[in-house]
Motif scaffolding. Sequence first.
Motif, PDB file in Angstrom:
ATOM      1  N   GLU A  81       0.024  -6.561   0.155  1.00 35.02           N
ATOM      2  CA  GLU A  81       0.736  -5.201  -0.068  1.00 35.02           C
ATOM      3  C   GLU A  81       1.447  -4.830   1.023  1.00 35.02           C
ATOM      4  O   GLU A  81       0.756  -4.543   2.162  1.00 35.02           O
ATOM      5  CB  GLU A  81      -0.202  -4.225  -0.525  1.00 35.02           C
ATOM      6  N   PRO A  82       2.705  -4.709   1.102  1.00 35.02           N
ATOM      7  CA  PRO A  82       3.441  -4.098   2.481  1.00 35.02           C
ATOM      8  C   PRO A  82       3.344  -2.848   2.640  1.00 35.02           C
ATOM      9  O   PRO A  82       2.994  -1.750   1.829  1.00 35.02           O
ATOM     10  CB  PRO A  82       4.781  -4.483   2.332  1.00 35.02           C
ATOM     11  N   GLU A  83       3.612  -2.089   3.882  1.00 32.22           N
ATOM     12  CA  GLU A  83       3.441  -0.787   4.114  1.00 32.22           C
ATOM     13  C   GLU A  83       4.795  -0.089   3.865  1.00 32.22           C
ATOM     14  O   GLU A  83       5.935  -0.960   3.735  1.00 32.22           O
ATOM     15  CB  GLU A  83       3.091  -0.483   5.754  1.00 32.22           C
ATOM     16  N   THR A  84       4.652   0.984   3.532  1.00 32.69           N
ATOM     17  CA  THR A  84       5.896   1.709   3.294  1.00 32.69           C
ATOM     18  C   THR A  84       6.674   2.080   4.818  1.00 32.69           C
ATOM     19  O   THR A  84       6.112   1.757   5.639  1.00 32.69           O
ATOM     20  CB  THR A  84       5.597   3.187   2.656  1.00 32.69           C
ATOM     21  N   PHE A 118      -3.285 -16.970  12.983  1.00 33.91           N
ATOM     22  CA  PHE A 118      -4.066 -15.983  12.293  1.00 33.91           C
ATOM     23  C   PHE A 118      -5.021 -16.747  11.463  1.00 33.91           C
ATOM     24  O   PHE A 118      -4.823 -17.605  10.771  1.00 33.91           O
ATOM     25  CB  PHE A 118      -3.140 -15.215  11.636  1.00 33.91           C
ATOM     26  N   SER A 119      -5.891 -16.151  11.349  1.00 38.15           N
ATOM     27  CA  SER A 119      -7.169 -16.526  10.303  1.00 38.15           C
ATOM     28  C   SER A 119      -7.350 -15.640   9.005  1.00 38.15           C
ATOM     29  O   SER A 119      -8.183 -15.950   8.222  1.00 38.15           O
ATOM     30  CB  SER A 119      -8.467 -16.382  11.045  1.00 38.15           C
ATOM     31  N   GLU A 120      -6.388 -14.702   8.850  1.00 36.90           N
ATOM     32  CA  GLU A 120      -6.519 -13.901   7.468  1.00 36.90           C
ATOM     33  C   GLU A 120      -4.757 -13.874   7.093  1.00 36.90           C
ATOM     34  O   GLU A 120      -4.067 -13.815   7.634  1.00 36.90           O
ATOM     35  CB  GLU A 120      -6.838 -12.559   7.874  1.00 36.90           C
ATOM     36  N   GLU A 121      -4.864 -14.474   5.520  1.00 33.27           N
ATOM     37  CA  GLU A 121      -3.679 -14.456   4.962  1.00 33.27           C
ATOM     38  C   GLU A 121      -3.088 -12.914   4.901  1.00 33.27           C
ATOM     39  O   GLU A 121      -3.924 -11.906   4.850  1.00 33.27           O
ATOM     40  CB  GLU A 121      -3.563 -14.745   3.409  1.00 33.27           C
ATOM     41  N   GLY A 122      -1.636 -12.543   4.707  1.00 31.60           N
ATOM     42  CA  GLY A 122      -1.001 -11.559   4.332  1.00 31.60           C
ATOM     43  C   GLY A 122       0.066 -11.180   4.967  1.00 31.60           C
ATOM     44  O   GLY A 122       0.812 -11.945   5.618  1.00 31.60           O
ATOM     45  N   THR A 123       0.523 -10.028   4.728  1.00 31.54           N
ATOM     46  CA  THR A 123       1.726  -9.543   5.373  1.00 31.54           C
ATOM     47  C   THR A 123       1.383  -8.632   6.617  1.00 31.54           C
ATOM     48  O   THR A 123       0.529  -8.059   6.734  1.00 31.54           O
ATOM     49  CB  THR A 123       2.608  -8.567   4.302  1.00 31.54           C
ATOM     50  N   TYR A 124       2.108  -9.139   7.654  1.00 32.68           N
ATOM     51  CA  TYR A 124       1.877  -8.648   9.106  1.00 32.68           C
ATOM     52  C   TYR A 124       3.184  -8.173   9.821  1.00 32.68           C
ATOM     53  O   TYR A 124       4.378  -8.294   9.209  1.00 32.68           O
ATOM     54  CB  TYR A 124       1.398  -9.650   9.989  1.00 32.68           C
ATOM     55  N   TYR A 125       3.026  -7.267  10.620  1.00 28.25           N
ATOM     56  CA  TYR A 125       4.020  -6.679  11.724  1.00 28.25           C
ATOM     57  C   TYR A 125       3.923  -6.773  13.010  1.00 28.25           C
ATOM     58  O   TYR A 125       2.488  -6.958  13.351  1.00 28.25           O
ATOM     59  CB  TYR A 125       4.046  -5.134  11.232  1.00 28.25           C
TER      60      TYR A 125
END
Length: 156
Positions: free
Chosen positions: A131-134, A99-106
């Motif tokens: 920010e995670p999803e609800t 992955f080339s973008e940081e963050g929370t993934y699913y």
Amino acid sequence: MKKLVVGMLIILSILAGCGSKQDTTNDEIDFLDVDLTINPEKAKLGEEVTFSAKVTYGDEAVEDADEVKFEVWRSQSENHEEIVVKHKENGVYELKKSFSEEGTYYVYAHVTARGMHNMPKKEFVIGQPSEPETEDGSHSMKEQHSDKASSDAHNH
């Protein structure tokens, strides 16, 4: 009195018979099980992440699933990537991705086999979490409140 006792014995034997039939029926029913793993669950930018779906039907490894695909997306993004994968070995279907973008993934593992569909979901992080999803997949409460606060400010 004798008729009451005989009647109760008949009812008990019927109930006992139903119970034992139900137990043997449950033993014969197999379900499609998907064990989804992510390695590592917290990766660095550009680091390869391995997604594995171990697919079983009862005690049998499923090597001929109708379809196995991984649906991957960054939290709060509407861009979901779906990647069809092939069987690797022993019921394991695998995808390697960086992955080339940081963050929370699913990731969802969509598995269709033996006339059933199973789709377990897991969260993982690349670099710094975002920010995670609800639970329902919508934006977080914090964002909803900030939108409301800005609209309230415009109304005053």
